[in-house]
Design an enzyme around this catalytic site. Structure first.
Site, PDB file in Angstrom:
ATOM      1  N   GLY A  46      26.907 -44.535  17.130  1.00 13.89           N
ATOM      2  CA  GLY A  46      27.980 -43.606  16.797  1.00 13.89           C
ATOM      3  C   GLY A  46      27.443 -42.199  16.659  1.00 13.89           C
ATOM      4  O   GLY A  46      26.247 -41.995  16.423  1.00 13.89           O
ATOM      5  N   GLN A  51      27.194 -33.559  14.075  1.00 14.19           N
ATOM      6  CA  GLN A  51      25.804 -33.908  14.385  1.00 14.19           C
ATOM      7  C   GLN A  51      25.282 -33.162  15.608  1.00 14.19           C
ATOM      8  O   GLN A  51      24.072 -33.137  15.841  1.00 14.19           O
ATOM      9  CB  GLN A  51      25.665 -35.417  14.608  1.00 14.19           C
ATOM     10  CG  GLN A  51      25.877 -36.219  13.330  1.00 14.19           C
ATOM     11  CD  GLN A  51      25.653 -37.692  13.581  1.00 14.19           C
ATOM     12  OE1 GLN A  51      26.554 -38.392  14.019  1.00 14.19           O
ATOM     13  NE2 GLN A  51      24.448 -38.167  13.326  1.00 14.19           N
ATOM     14  N   CYS A  89      20.998 -43.349  10.725  1.00 17.23           N
ATOM     15  CA  CYS A  89      21.761 -42.213  11.239  1.00 17.23           C
ATOM     16  C   CYS A  89      20.863 -41.386  12.154  1.00 17.23           C
ATOM     17  O   CYS A  89      19.705 -41.147  11.814  1.00 17.23           O
ATOM     18  CB  CYS A  89      22.242 -41.370  10.061  1.00 17.23           C
ATOM     19  SG  CYS A  89      23.186 -39.919  10.529  1.00 17.23           S
ATOM     20  N   LEU A  90      21.408 -40.964  13.290  1.00 17.11           N
ATOM     21  CA  LEU A  90      20.619 -40.148  14.217  1.00 17.11           C
ATOM     22  C   LEU A  90      20.196 -38.823  13.584  1.00 17.11           C
ATOM     23  O   LEU A  90      19.222 -38.213  14.025  1.00 17.11           O
ATOM     24  CB  LEU A  90      21.412 -39.891  15.513  1.00 17.11           C
ATOM     25  CG  LEU A  90      21.709 -41.134  16.355  1.00 17.11           C
ATOM     26  CD1 LEU A  90      22.596 -40.771  17.540  1.00 17.11           C
ATOM     27  CD2 LEU A  90      20.424 -41.811  16.837  1.00 17.11           C
ATOM     28  N   HIS A 131      30.941 -44.778   8.394  1.00 18.06           N
ATOM     29  CA  HIS A 131      29.784 -43.882   8.475  1.00 18.06           C
ATOM     30  C   HIS A 131      30.139 -42.601   9.237  1.00 18.06           C
ATOM     31  O   HIS A 131      29.859 -41.489   8.775  1.00 18.06           O
ATOM     32  CB  HIS A 131      28.630 -44.629   9.160  1.00 18.06           C
ATOM     33  CG  HIS A 131      27.398 -43.813   9.391  1.00 18.06           C
ATOM     34  ND1 HIS A 131      26.193 -44.105   8.806  1.00 18.06           N
ATOM     35  CD2 HIS A 131      27.170 -42.713  10.154  1.00 18.06           C
ATOM     36  CE1 HIS A 131      25.283 -43.215   9.194  1.00 18.06           C
ATOM     37  NE2 HIS A 131      25.859 -42.354  10.021  1.00 18.06           N
ATOM     38  N   GLU A 132      30.768 -42.765  10.408  1.00 22.54           N
ATOM     39  CA  GLU A 132      31.071 -41.595  11.243  1.00 22.54           C
ATOM     40  C   GLU A 132      32.146 -40.719  10.603  1.00 22.54           C
ATOM     41  O   GLU A 132      32.070 -39.497  10.658  1.00 22.54           O
ATOM     42  CB  GLU A 132      31.491 -42.025  12.652  1.00 22.54           C
ATOM     43  CG  GLU A 132      30.421 -42.770  13.451  1.00 22.54           C
ATOM     44  CD  GLU A 132      29.060 -42.102  13.457  1.00 22.54           C
ATOM     45  OE1 GLU A 132      28.976 -40.865  13.410  1.00 22.54           O
ATOM     46  OE2 GLU A 132      28.051 -42.830  13.494  1.00 22.54           O
ATOM     47  N   HIS A 135      30.856 -38.275   8.111  1.00 20.42           N
ATOM     48  CA  HIS A 135      30.267 -37.059   8.685  1.00 20.42           C
ATOM     49  C   HIS A 135      31.301 -35.925   8.774  1.00 20.42           C
ATOM     50  O   HIS A 135      30.959 -34.756   8.629  1.00 20.42           O
ATOM     51  CB  HIS A 135      29.752 -37.336  10.103  1.00 20.42           C
ATOM     52  CG  HIS A 135      28.371 -37.916  10.158  1.00 20.42           C
ATOM     53  ND1 HIS A 135      27.256 -37.242   9.720  1.00 20.42           N
ATOM     54  CD2 HIS A 135      27.917 -39.102  10.629  1.00 20.42           C
ATOM     55  CE1 HIS A 135      26.176 -37.999   9.920  1.00 20.42           C
ATOM     56  NE2 HIS A 135      26.550 -39.138  10.471  1.00 20.42           N
TER      57      HIS A 135
HETATM   58 ZN    ZN Z   1      25.293 -40.637  10.957  1.00 17.88          ZN
END
Ligand code: ZN
Length: 160
Positions: A46, A51, A89-90, A131-132, A135
């Site tokens: 995701g 991000q 998380c990226l 999670h997304e 953000h």
């Molecule tokens: Zn993330």
């Protein structure tokens, strides 16, 4: 194909609230395409627009590697149950931690044609949606982590 630079924890843009998308423009379409390319390139499941440094309420999710979901202005309208498991998380490279999330969520979002749709998700997909969406309001999973953040590589070794 355009890979965008993934912003990392500590960068201001990750702590900001994103704005609603009011119309689909060529620029927004390009952003979504780039978000998908960036997510796949980084082997993520995701990615949220902040991000890649864009404060728009857009997320892409693909837990299978085959069928991406694109959620514009998403909101969770129903949730139930509980699951606790590892999250990463990226924007927090090399780390993982235990987070408790609902085991089921129903979300309402717009697709790329700005048409509303409903998404029901369980387990990993429900976790990814939560999670997304966090953000988009400037929150990272590390705020919710139970116990210390672990080194992702060490965690993998433990599981073997
Ligand atoms: Zn993330």
């Amino acid at each position: 194909m355009a890979i965008r630079n993934i912003r990392e924890i500590g960068e201001e843009v990750l702590g900001k609230k994103c704005k609603m998308v009011t119309e689909m423009t060529p620029r927004t379409r390009e952003l979504i395409e780039d978000m998908l390319d960036t997510m796949y390139e980084a082997n993520g499941v995701g990615l949220a627009a902040p991000q890649v440094g864009v404060l728009k309420r857009i997320v892409v999710i693909d837990t299978t590697g085959e069928d991406p979901y694109i959620l514009i202005n998403p909101r969770i309208v129903e949730s139930s149950g509980e699951q606790t498991g590892p999250e990463a998380c990226l924007s927090v490279p090399g780390k993982t931690g235990q987070v408790t999330r609902p085991n089921y969520v129903k979300a309402v979002a717009l697709d790329v044609n700005m048409k509303e749709f409903e998404l029901e998700a369980t387990e990993l997909m429900a976790r990814a949606v939560c999670h997304e969406l966090d953000h988009l309001d400037g929150h990272l999973y590390v705020e919710k982590v139970e116990g210390p953040l672990q080194d992702a590589a060490a965690e993998e070794e433990e599981e073997e």
